[in-house]
Structures are given as C-alpha cells and as structure tokens.
Design an enzyme around this catalytic site. Sequence first.
Site, mmCIF file in Angstrom:
data_model
loop_
_atom_site.group_PDB
_atom_site.id
_atom_site.type_symbol
_atom_site.label_atom_id
_atom_site.label_comp_id
_atom_site.label_asym_id
_atom_site.label_seq_id
_atom_site.Cartn_x
_atom_site.Cartn_y
_atom_site.Cartn_z
ATOM 1 C CG HIS A 299 -2.020 -0.941 1.197
ATOM 2 N ND1 HIS A 299 -2.337 -1.779 2.251
ATOM 3 C CD2 HIS A 299 -2.942 -1.208 0.228
ATOM 4 C CE1 HIS A 299 -3.398 -2.505 1.932
ATOM 5 N NE2 HIS A 299 -3.776 -2.179 0.719
ATOM 6 C CG ASN A 473 -0.108 1.916 4.995
ATOM 7 O OD1 ASN A 473 -1.199 1.364 4.990
ATOM 8 N ND2 ASN A 473 0.179 2.853 5.898
ATOM 9 C CE1 TYR A 474 6.675 1.790 7.990
ATOM 10 C CE2 TYR A 474 4.455 2.520 8.542
ATOM 11 C CZ TYR A 474 5.814 2.785 8.396
ATOM 12 O OH TYR A 474 6.294 4.041 8.666
ATOM 13 C CG HIS A 475 0.076 -2.739 4.920
ATOM 14 N ND1 HIS A 475 -0.995 -1.875 4.743
ATOM 15 C CD2 HIS A 475 0.316 -2.747 6.254
ATOM 16 C CE1 HIS A 475 -1.371 -1.386 5.912
ATOM 17 N NE2 HIS A 475 -0.575 -1.895 6.845
ATOM 18 N N PRO A 476 3.935 -5.063 2.758
ATOM 19 C CG PRO A 476 6.153 -5.687 3.204
ATOM 20 C CD PRO A 476 5.065 -4.765 3.665
#
Length: 539
Positions: A299, A473-476
Amino acid sequence: MSETFDHIVIGGGSSGCVAAARLVDAGARVLVLEAGYSNRHPLLDMPPGIFKMINGSRFMRYHHTEPQAHLDGRVHDIPQGHVLGGGSSVNAQVYMRGRPADYDEWDELLRGNNDAVGWAWEDVLPHFRDMEGNERLSNERHGTEGPLLVSDPGHINEVSRWFVQAVQNMGEPFNSDFNGHSQRGVGFYQFMNRRGRRCSAAYSHLSPLANNPNLSVRLRSEVQRIIVQNNRACAVEYCDKLGQKHTVYVNGEIVLAAGALVTPKLLMLSGIGAAAQLAEHGIDCVADLPGVGKNLIDHPEVPMTALANGPYGYYKQGEGWRMVRNGLQFKLFGTGPITTAGVEAGAFVNPIERNATPTIQAFCPPIVYLDRDALGEVRDGYGMTITTVVVKPKSRGDVRLASADPSAMPRVSPNLLQHEDDMRMMIAGQRFFLEAMRQSPLASRIDRIAVPLNGRDDDATLRAHCKRFVKTNYHPCGTARMGLDGDRDAVLDSRLRVRGVEGLRVCDLSAMPNINAGNTNAPAMMIGDRCADLMTGRI
C-alpha cells in the site's frame, strides 16, 4: 546430536505465531525459529511506543529499496518487525480485515485448482471471528471470546475528533465499524490492545503456551536455507546469535512465515525459484518456480502535514514532565495518552466517485510525523499529519537475491506509484484531504499546511510531492502467491503448499494473490490460522 520436530515454523511473526500455536494445540511438537528479539519490552507493550521505535530500533529490520527510476532515483526504507510477534509487536495496532470482496476475488482466482479449498469471505470470516476478543462489538462479524483482544482507543485526542468532524462536513458518513457492512466513511479505528497494553500475536497465541513442552521458540536464530531431498523439505539450517550453525529435522511439514521480503529470499537460497536467477548465484535449482519474488504489492502512503496555531496534538507527550504526568495518569487511573497508539481517527473514501467503493484510506496521527528519509524537511512542533493510502494499487514490484550469502539483504524494488492509475488516485486523495484541512473545525486550528508546499493542490505540485514522499504503509505482500495449477507464476496452490516440493508451506502475506483493502496484520493472522487447519485436516 540432531533434533527432530513434528513441524518447524520459520519466522515468529504474526502468521507464524498463530500457525505454531494452533499446531501445538493439535498435539504437535513445534519449533519456531525467529531471527529477531524478544517482544517483552515496555516500549513495545505501550501503544504509543511505536513512535519511538520506527526511525531506529533493534526491533526493526530496515530494507532499503533499489533506486526507483520512476521516483527520480529515490531510495526509501521498508521497515519490518525484527522481533517475536513480527509486525504485531511494532505496528500501530489498527485492527482491519479488508472487504469481503477482497477474499471473494482470491476465491475466484483459485477455484480452478485441483483439490482447491475456498478463500471466499464466508470461508475466512470464521477465522477472523474465532480469533477476535472484541470489547465493544458482538455480532455475525465480530467475536468476543478469542485470544486477540480488540478495543476502541483508550484515549482520543482533540485533533482526531476535529478530523472526523471535518471529513463529515465534506459529506462523508460517520462509520462506527470499518470492519462492518461498509468501509466507507470516517470514524475511529479499533486496535489490538486492551487497557493500555499491546496484544501482539506473541502475547495472544504464544504466551498461553509458555509452559507447554511441545512448543520451542528460539530467538536470534537466522535461517540459512531449507534442505530439500528427493523433492521433500526435510530440514532447516540456521545460525544462532553466536554464529554457530545448526541443522534441525522435521517429521511433518516446514512452514515458511518470514514475511513477504524474506520468505522469497529463503526460498531462493533453498533452490526454489526462477532457475536462471538461481544459476546467476551458483545455486542448484530444486524447483523452477519463476514467480518466487514477483508480484510484490504494498500500500503506497503519502503524508501531508499541518502546523497548529495552538498546543494541539501529542507534541512532546513522551518527553520531560509530560512523560512523567502521562505515566502517573496511566499507573494510577489506567487512562491518558499512553492508552492510545496515536492513530485514533481514519477514513475510507473515493475522492473521484464519492458514492463508489472507497479507493483511499486515511490515517490522522495528531503529530508532525515523517519517515526518517524525510526528517528535517518540516520543523518540529504542534500539528497533525494526514496520510493517504491507495487501498488496491495496480503497481507491482519484486524481490531478488543480492547474492548466495544468507546474511545479505534481498534486493527489493516495490515500484510504489509506478502505475499511473495509482498516482492519479493518490493525487485525488491528497487533494480531498487537503480540502478537509480547510473545513471546520480543523481550519481554525491550523497555522499553515507545510507539506505539500504551502498546501498547493495543483496536479504538478501534488505529483512532485507524491514522488518525493511516497513510502510503504508497511504492508508488503504477494511475493509467493497462491494461484491456479497452470499458472507458471503461482508459487503456491490453494492449500498454501509450495509447488514441486512436498512438506513445505508458506503462511505469511507472501501467499496473497492480491492485497486486501486496509491494514494487513489481521489477514496475516487469519492466513496462519487457516494454514494450521489445512495441515491438521480441519479443512
């Protein structure tokens, strides 16, 4: 002497903790190998501790991207949890599942598989509900008895309330449950904590098993590779904190849960990946799976900041006499700023087609906050930040090996905002929330909008701003995705099994065919829970 376990879980993050706990509950003897540190630390336990951790901490591992040509060669960070509990031990604790349509999409993609299992909303909802211990909500979507404690924010700052009112003044409805029947609107998030203490996956799932002899957890244990013999994963090599190498064996299955950046690296180091790429590093190919490391999705997030004309927000609340006051309030009464993660308010909107499905998620921390590669561009002080996030991005990146050395970080290229549709939507989202800053009651409390430059909202300014400040957004996710049997880039089948290798599954966000609309921590735990059920025959 060699050791043998029923199952080995590589990675003690959100999904790994859940999978390991559920396997132990089923009577299996399980080893968890976690490269990071213990999750027991006061700053990790307190909801706002993340803001002291994110820009430099041993509990975070910082991946640096390859230079991003479409961002004028910029390199940015992707921090990942380096601690038991993974992201759930270091994140902002927002409890979000995404939309039912996210999972129905997965199900539609996978239904053609042989021996397929369902991933539709009706299939995954029981996992979410059974895990959840919600303090306020109890209905067909929310559970109250699960180990994962979910609560409303323990403290709401006035800036958060003003943000919610300002967005309502733009015509958006108030939403009391972003995990309810509709995401659209503005409101207050729920969080994975209770009475001022974080409820990570390590606390919710592993702590109750602390005295169970069937669970072994080894920290500071860096996995080197998975050993495959006769097309079956049979052992794991790892180094302990002293650098000594160990090999542990498995009777059952190995579960890879190291996260979307490290899981593909470990697969490739083990000979599982694109044969040509493995050959470049002198690695013998065990299973030619060209999709390993492809389809990296995240994200994209772009912040904008405003400086306040009064003492509004959380500026310096963790320093000096304010810290002492807040600490005493928490100790004596269990109230105050220490009970909040600091990201109380948010929204889901479609800035282009207002009544259509939301395309942008927003967060509103009541502080001036930028990632460490942008520190110094805005003066410190009282103020607020609004971050806008494209929830269903079309951009795709990749993860590649840097070398055959297990200690080398992987080469990561997320390509955030590379697709023009993502950039167009981000610009629209930025413009929408810049307008929210000009609405009552926010407008009268803002001295000036500092980023983007003086609050300008023309396309050229916003495009340049997005290219300069876009970040993870730290969502890989997505780098070892599930897919159809005939899909060459599908690393996993619908049962999370690695194709061409028996006894090996992936249960972290790597498995996602596409990203969900919203925060990914709860979905990661759902995947871990579902993986354990698949392994034990409950599904």
